[in-house]
Design an enzyme around this catalytic site. Structure first.
Site, PDB file in Angstrom:
ATOM      1  N   GLU A  18       0.847  -1.201   0.000  1.00  0.00           N
ATOM      2  CA  GLU A  18       0.000   0.000   0.000  1.00  0.00           C
ATOM      3  C   GLU A  18       0.880   1.248   0.000  1.00  0.00           C
ATOM      4  OE1 GLU A  18      -3.307   0.604   3.004  1.00  0.00           O
ATOM      5  OE2 GLU A  18      -2.057   2.336   3.473  1.00  0.00           O
ATOM      6  N   THR A  49      -3.990   4.709  -1.215  1.00  0.00           N
ATOM      7  CA  THR A  49      -4.980   5.204  -0.257  1.00  0.00           C
ATOM      8  C   THR A  49      -5.686   6.454  -0.784  1.00  0.00           C
ATOM      9  OG1 THR A  49      -3.434   6.597   0.964  1.00  0.00           O
ATOM     10  CG2 THR A  49      -3.642   4.309   1.699  1.00  0.00           C
ATOM     11  N   TYR A  50      -6.739   6.826  -0.070  1.00  0.00           N
ATOM     12  CA  TYR A  50      -7.589   7.963  -0.451  1.00  0.00           C
ATOM     13  C   TYR A  50      -7.562   8.936   0.711  1.00  0.00           C
ATOM     14  CZ  TYR A  50     -11.720   9.929  -2.834  1.00  0.00           C
ATOM     15  OH  TYR A  50     -12.603  10.716  -3.528  1.00  0.00           O
ATOM     16  N   GLY A 109     -13.848   5.646   6.213  1.00  0.00           N
ATOM     17  CA  GLY A 109     -13.000   6.821   6.450  1.00  0.00           C
ATOM     18  C   GLY A 109     -13.184   7.310   7.872  1.00  0.00           C
TER      19      GLY A 109
HETATM   20  P1  FAD Z   1     -16.800   0.711   9.003  1.00  0.00           P
HETATM   21  O1  FAD Z   1     -16.694  -0.708   8.602  1.00  0.00           O
HETATM   22  O2  FAD Z   1     -17.977   1.482   8.525  1.00  0.00           O
HETATM   23  O3  FAD Z   1     -16.736   0.725  10.598  1.00  0.00           O
HETATM   24  C1  FAD Z   1     -16.615   1.959  11.322  1.00  0.00           C
HETATM   25  C2  FAD Z   1     -17.164   1.765  12.739  1.00  0.00           C
HETATM   26  O4  FAD Z   1     -18.591   1.639  12.678  1.00  0.00           O
HETATM   27  C3  FAD Z   1     -16.681   0.483  13.415  1.00  0.00           C
HETATM   28  O5  FAD Z   1     -16.541   0.756  14.781  1.00  0.00           O
HETATM   29  C4  FAD Z   1     -17.804  -0.534  13.159  1.00  0.00           C
HETATM   30  O6  FAD Z   1     -17.872  -1.534  14.174  1.00  0.00           O
HETATM   31  C5  FAD Z   1     -19.031   0.358  13.124  1.00  0.00           C
HETATM   32  N1  FAD Z   1     -20.023  -0.085  12.118  1.00  0.00           N
HETATM   33  C6  FAD Z   1     -19.770  -0.555  10.872  1.00  0.00           C
HETATM   34  N2  FAD Z   1     -20.904  -0.775  10.201  1.00  0.00           N
HETATM   35  C7  FAD Z   1     -21.916  -0.443  11.029  1.00  0.00           C
HETATM   36  C8  FAD Z   1     -23.333  -0.441  10.898  1.00  0.00           C
HETATM   37  N3  FAD Z   1     -23.939  -0.805   9.769  1.00  0.00           N
HETATM   38  N4  FAD Z   1     -24.070  -0.014  11.959  1.00  0.00           N
HETATM   39  C9  FAD Z   1     -23.469   0.392  13.117  1.00  0.00           C
HETATM   40  N5  FAD Z   1     -22.116   0.401  13.292  1.00  0.00           N
HETATM   41  C10 FAD Z   1     -21.348   0.006  12.264  1.00  0.00           C
HETATM   42  N6  FAD Z   1      -8.860   5.731   5.778  1.00  0.00           N
HETATM   43  C11 FAD Z   1      -8.826   6.692   4.812  1.00  0.00           C
HETATM   44  O7  FAD Z   1      -9.282   7.823   5.050  1.00  0.00           O
HETATM   45  N7  FAD Z   1      -8.305   6.444   3.577  1.00  0.00           N
HETATM   46  C12 FAD Z   1      -7.814   5.228   3.246  1.00  0.00           C
HETATM   47  O8  FAD Z   1      -7.355   5.033   2.124  1.00  0.00           O
HETATM   48  C13 FAD Z   1      -7.819   4.190   4.220  1.00  0.00           C
HETATM   49  N8  FAD Z   1      -7.356   2.949   3.956  1.00  0.00           N
HETATM   50  C14 FAD Z   1      -7.463   1.950   4.886  1.00  0.00           C
HETATM   51  C15 FAD Z   1      -7.079   0.649   4.552  1.00  0.00           C
HETATM   52  C16 FAD Z   1      -7.210  -0.397   5.467  1.00  0.00           C
HETATM   53  C17 FAD Z   1      -6.814  -1.795   5.059  1.00  0.00           C
HETATM   54  C18 FAD Z   1      -7.733  -0.138   6.757  1.00  0.00           C
HETATM   55  C19 FAD Z   1      -7.854  -1.253   7.763  1.00  0.00           C
HETATM   56  C20 FAD Z   1      -8.102   1.159   7.108  1.00  0.00           C
HETATM   57  C21 FAD Z   1      -7.989   2.213   6.185  1.00  0.00           C
HETATM   58  N9  FAD Z   1      -8.420   3.509   6.474  1.00  0.00           N
HETATM   59  C22 FAD Z   1      -8.377   4.500   5.510  1.00  0.00           C
HETATM   60  C23 FAD Z   1      -8.901   3.843   7.820  1.00  0.00           C
HETATM   61  C24 FAD Z   1     -10.443   3.694   7.930  1.00  0.00           C
HETATM   62  O9  FAD Z   1     -11.081   4.627   7.096  1.00  0.00           O
HETATM   63  C25 FAD Z   1     -10.811   3.932   9.394  1.00  0.00           C
HETATM   64  O10 FAD Z   1     -10.345   2.886  10.197  1.00  0.00           O
HETATM   65  C26 FAD Z   1     -12.287   4.224   9.652  1.00  0.00           C
HETATM   66  O11 FAD Z   1     -12.407   4.744  10.982  1.00  0.00           O
HETATM   67  C27 FAD Z   1     -13.179   3.003   9.571  1.00  0.00           C
HETATM   68  O12 FAD Z   1     -13.334   2.590   8.283  1.00  0.00           O
HETATM   69  P2  FAD Z   1     -14.099   1.191   7.977  1.00  0.00           P
HETATM   70  O13 FAD Z   1     -14.231   1.098   6.529  1.00  0.00           O
HETATM   71  O14 FAD Z   1     -13.469   0.084   8.695  1.00  0.00           O
HETATM   72  O15 FAD Z   1     -15.524   1.553   8.621  1.00  0.00           O
END
Ligand code: FAD
Length: 293
Positions: A18, A49-50, A109
């Site tokens: 990445e 990444t974004y 995000g």
């Molecule tokens: P989600 O899966 O939506 O989860 C966020 C929180 O909400 C969690 O606590 C989860 O338990 C809870 N949740 C999820 N779905 C629901 C639902 N339907 N109802 C209620 N609660 C829910 N960030 C960036 O800005 N740019 C990037 O390019 C980037 N790349 C990443 C790559 C990887 C491999 C990882 C692991 C993280 C990356 N991140 C990036 C960080 C990420 O955006 C953050 O960790 C963010 O806080 C959570 O994103 P997520 O997609 O896991 O969110």
């Protein structure tokens, strides 16, 4: 080639990297110098990444296109829900697809600076599972999502976070790439618990080879990863010698990878921080042990 094909093709475990879009033109120049060296390590794909907001977002597709079209490597663009309506997401997906890229790392995000909690924009997505469902309905991409072996920092508990991970996978994710961790036991426990929730797609560990005690403490603090006392001791005993600390970080990473590969992981995704030297050492160490080809 899409994620599902990459992870189902026979061969060595899937090594992927990445990188992030730099904020400055100097950073872009340095990334242009590093990319050929990273490509020479023959990762099966790279991801870009974004950014939270702003100009680096434009560079995500530019860099992914460079990796895909100039180096002939598979590439995935990260995409988040931050500040984006469905129409804007569709515009970005069209742009990405126009560059020949067929894989997305779909994320919610983090809340933008100054906001305590994540707020979807009008007509946008509140959680990554909604973004995954939307991208899946577009039909032109395979999708990776983030997973958290030590739970996501906002989640009330491990179990709730896993239920939410299952939601993302059931919405159409092809692979889970994890947040960094420094103790493999967290990853193994996470995989077992995910299997109990019916998650059967590949779960790929995400690793960040560490370079100093200060760096590991800062990064672990941000994402909630535990820093094992043995790693702290090894980095601590390097004292003020940056080369010794970096060597300790590389050794730890190779040991961690060996444990994961021996346990049969389908791949390892490295957060390379736009540098190549450390990855060159880690990959050489794994090849010397014949853990990867
Ligand atoms: P989600 O899966 O939506 O989860 C966020 C929180 O909400 C969690 O606590 C989860 O338990 C809870 N949740 C999820 N779905 C629901 C639902 N339907 N109802 C209620 N609660 C829910 N960030 C960036 O800005 N740019 C990037 O390019 C980037 N790349 C990443 C790559 C990887 C491999 C990882 C692991 C993280 C990356 N991140 C990036 C960080 C990420 O955006 C953050 O960790 C963010 O806080 C959570 O994103 P997520 O997609 O896991 O969110």
């Amino acid at each position: 080639m899409r994620f599902s094909e990459i992870y189902s093709s026979p061969g060595s475990p899937v090594i992927s990297f990445e990188v992030f879009p730099p904020k400055t033109s100097r950073g872009m120049d340095s990334l242009r110098e590093v990319l050929p060296r990273l490509a020479a390590l023959e990762p099966r794909f790279m991801t870009v990444t974004y950014g939270a907001m702003g100009t680096t977002r434009i560079r995500t597709v530019e860099i992914a296109s460079m990796i895909h079209n100039e180096f002939g490597l598979e590439c995935a663009c990260h995409l988040t829900c931050v500040g984006a309506s469905r129409d804007q997401v569709d515009g970005q997906l069209k742009h990405i697809h126009g560059h020949g890229i067929e894989n997305i790392v779909a994320l919610r995000g983090d809340p933008p600076r100054g906001q305590d909690s994540f707020q979807a924009v009008e007509g946008g997505f509140s959680y990554a599972n909604e973004l995954v469902e939307h991208i899946r309905s577009n039909g032109r991409f395979d999708i990776a999502v983030g997973g958290y072996p030590e739970k996501h920092i906002e989640a009330p508990d491990f179990e709730t976070d896993l239920v939410n991970l299952a939601r993302k996978v059931n919405s159409g994710a092809d692979v889970v790439i994890t947040q960094l961790f420094y103790d493999n036991q967290h990853f193994f426990r996470f995989c077992e618990a995910a299997a109990e929730k019916g998650i059967s797609c590949p779960i790929v560990p995400g690793l960040l080879p560490i370079q100093s005690l200060a760096q590991v403490e800062k990064i672990a603090g941000l994402c909630g990863a535990e820093v094992p006392s043995e790693l702290q001791d090894r980095l601590g005993s390097a004292g003020d010698d940056p080369e010794a600390a970096a060597a300790a970080g590389v050794d730890w990473c190779i040991e961690q990878c060996a444990g994961l590969l021996e346990a049969g992981v389908e791949g390892i995704h490295y957060y390379v921080l736009n540098k190549s030297e450390v990855m060159e050492k880690v990959i050489a160490g794994l090849r010397a042990r014949e853990l990867i080809i």
